[in-house]
Design a protein around this motif. Structure first.
Motif, PDB file in Angstrom:
ATOM      1  N   TYR A 210       7.099  -2.014  -0.464  1.00 33.88           N
ATOM      2  CA  TYR A 210       7.130  -3.284   0.268  1.00 33.88           C
ATOM      3  C   TYR A 210       6.807  -3.072   1.748  1.00 33.88           C
ATOM      4  O   TYR A 210       6.047  -3.837   2.344  1.00 33.88           O
ATOM      5  N   ALA A 211       7.408  -2.059   2.351  1.00 35.13           N
ATOM      6  CA  ALA A 211       7.194  -1.806   3.775  1.00 35.13           C
ATOM      7  C   ALA A 211       5.731  -1.497   4.056  1.00 35.13           C
ATOM      8  O   ALA A 211       5.153  -1.975   5.042  1.00 35.13           O
ATOM      9  N   HIS A 212       5.114  -0.711   3.187  1.00 40.36           N
ATOM     10  CA  HIS A 212       3.709  -0.352   3.370  1.00 40.36           C
ATOM     11  C   HIS A 212       2.825  -1.590   3.287  1.00 40.36           C
ATOM     12  O   HIS A 212       1.914  -1.790   4.103  1.00 40.36           O
ATOM     13  N   SER A 213       3.097  -2.432   2.300  1.00 45.70           N
ATOM     14  CA  SER A 213       2.278  -3.631   2.131  1.00 45.70           C
ATOM     15  C   SER A 213       2.450  -4.585   3.300  1.00 45.70           C
ATOM     16  O   SER A 213       1.473  -5.191   3.772  1.00 45.70           O
ATOM     17  N   LEU A 214       3.684  -4.725   3.802  1.00 46.26           N
ATOM     18  CA  LEU A 214       3.917  -5.612   4.941  1.00 46.26           C
ATOM     19  C   LEU A 214       3.254  -5.066   6.198  1.00 46.26           C
ATOM     20  O   LEU A 214       2.744  -5.829   7.030  1.00 46.26           O
ATOM     21  N   GLY A 215       3.250  -3.739   6.338  1.00 49.83           N
ATOM     22  CA  GLY A 215       2.568  -3.132   7.475  1.00 49.83           C
ATOM     23  C   GLY A 215       1.074  -3.440   7.462  1.00 49.83           C
ATOM     24  O   GLY A 215       0.480  -3.761   8.500  1.00 49.83           O
ATOM     25  N   ILE A 303      -4.686 -10.877  -1.580  1.00 47.09           N
ATOM     26  CA  ILE A 303      -5.224  -9.527  -1.825  1.00 47.09           C
ATOM     27  C   ILE A 303      -4.120  -8.486  -1.715  1.00 47.09           C
ATOM     28  O   ILE A 303      -4.018  -7.575  -2.558  1.00 47.09           O
ATOM     29  N   ILE A 304      -3.272  -8.602  -0.682  1.00 45.09           N
ATOM     30  CA  ILE A 304      -2.181  -7.639  -0.504  1.00 45.09           C
ATOM     31  C   ILE A 304      -1.252  -7.664  -1.712  1.00 45.09           C
ATOM     32  O   ILE A 304      -0.856  -6.616  -2.249  1.00 45.09           O
ATOM     33  N   LYS A 305      -0.891  -8.857  -2.174  1.00 51.74           N
ATOM     34  CA  LYS A 305       0.023  -8.966  -3.314  1.00 51.74           C
ATOM     35  C   LYS A 305      -0.600  -8.389  -4.577  1.00 51.74           C
ATOM     36  O   LYS A 305       0.077  -7.720  -5.366  1.00 51.74           O
ATOM     37  N   MET A 306      -1.882  -8.648  -4.777  1.00 48.33           N
ATOM     38  CA  MET A 306      -2.548  -8.076  -5.947  1.00 48.33           C
ATOM     39  C   MET A 306      -2.541  -6.557  -5.885  1.00 48.33           C
ATOM     40  O   MET A 306      -2.279  -5.876  -6.882  1.00 48.33           O
TER      41      MET A 306
END
Length: 403
Positions: A210-215, A303-306
């Protein structure tokens, strides 16, 4: 207090997620006993989504005034909206490739479905079903959206003959929005229970993903907001266009942050585009429609969520077919979610349907969608202003004057 009021739903949802996280860390695998609470919430959401999407899309299209043709304005506007959405999505994919979301957590190992039939056969199965009842499954969201669009168009074209049906669609849309509103009141409990189960069974490694994706989202989203919008403003009016855009985009940006709503930012946007030199005949069309149909922030978050869910389920996010499909989904999500409260969840269900993910994929999608909402709202709302500048730039002066 006004800020807290506007973001109350998000804050409650985050509270539920935090409580679930603590429960999962403390209780470990024993927390599985509350998993049915999360399952019940997800099932209620799944059963609501089909009528909700139908009434929202069909009602919106059915109530378009077919006699009020804006011609070239709508044509240029559609091209601008589509172009910026795809640009945002494509460069997000590039960002994900540069800073890949590694498979720190694998919820379920999914077998790649066997490819059966020709490309034409696969396309047919993706876009259509052979029986009406198959439309009523969340696993066939794309065919159902196409059917909803066709129903709305037919209701619009029917004129006076379809007046009663159009009223039915409008009433159904209002009722389904209220049902979703009721469900979202218990979302902190349902999503919190499911998140507790994931943390308790998978472990703290979940936070790294999660942290990586939010970054990636906040990093790339900020760059897109500054560089991307400046580039669009330059195309629309050169260096003077950049200066004009940012000088008048401050109030809409603050309004978007304070209200947490693209719709609530419309008045500030209308005033801003007037000061940017956009004719009322263009601004009064592009800004209200853009609040519903044009969402660069949602395109990036899709795109991030996918990418996150592909990583969590052990699938690659780099094949040509996957990327093309992802670009198409971002466009559909941007259009579909605009007229629906908490519409991002509808887009997430579409992702699950097209890529055949199991129900376990929905909580991660919802969590990320909640956490990126502030910046997504800024991009969604203020992107309409620079889009209005672009439409003014590319629209023939005569069409702008007579539309």
């Amino acid at each position: 207090m006004e800020f807290i009021k506007n973001y109350r739903g998000i804050l409650w949802l985050l509270g539920g997620i935090i409580a679930g996280t603590i429960a999962g860390l403390v209780l470990g695998k024993q927390v599985a006993i509350i998993k049915p609470i999360g399952d019940i919430f997800l099932n209620l959401l799944f059963t609501t989504v089909i009528p909700l999407v139908f009434f929202a899309i069909a009602s919106a299209i059915a109530h378009i005034d077919a006699s009020h043709r804006l011609g070239k304005v709508l044509g240029v506007m559609s091209l601008v909206f589509l172009s910026t959405l795809l640009i945002a999505a494509f460069f997000t994919i590039v960002a994900v490739w540069i800073f890949p979301i590694h498979q720190q957590v694998t919820l379920v190992h999914m077998e790649e479905p066997a490819s059966t039939g020709t490309f034409g056969d696969q396309l047919t199965r993706l876009l259509t079903v052979s029986e009406f009842y198959e439309l009523l499954s969340r696993k066939n969201m794309l065919p159902f959206i196409i059917f909803s669009v066709l129903t709305g168009m037919a209701a619009m074209r029917a004129g006076e003959r379809g007046a009663s049906f159009r009223r039915f669609l409008h009433s159904g849309n209002e009722v389904m929005k209220d049902i979703l509103g009721l469900l979202m009141k218990v979302a902190p409990v349902g999503l919190g229970a499911y998140f507790a189960y994931q943390v308790g069974t998978v472990g703290p490694e979940l936070f790294g993903t999660y942290a990586h994706s939010l970054g990636i989202y906040y990093g790339f989203g900020t760059v897109y907001f500054i560089v991307g919008f400046s580039f669009y403003a330059f195309v629309a009016g050169g260096f003077r266009g950049i200066q004009t855009f940012w000088k008048n985009n401050i109030i809409p940006t603050l309004t978007a942050v304070g209200t947490g709503s693209s719709i609530a930012t419309i008045p500030a946007n209308l005033e801003a585009v007037h000061r940017m030199g956009v004719p009322p005949s263009i601004g009064n069309v592009v800004v209200p429609l853009g609040a519903t149909l044009h969402k660069d922030g949602s395109s990036i978050s899709s795109i991030i969520k996918m990418a996150v869910v592909f990583s969590m389920f052990g699938k690659g996010f780099d094949s040509v077919e996957t990327v093309v499909m992802a670009l198409g989904i971002t466009v559909i999500v941007s259009i579909v979610e605009g007229g629906i409260p908490n519409g991002g969840y509808i887009g997430e269900l579409l992702v699950m349907s097209v890529y055949k993910f199991p129900p376990e994929a929905l909580p991660p999608l919802m969590v990320i969608g909640t956490l990126v909402d502030p910046l997504a709202t800024i991009l969604n709302a203020t992107g309409d202003n620079v889009a209005a500048m672009l439409v003014t730039r590319f629209l023939p002066k005569r069409a702008a004057a007579t539309s």
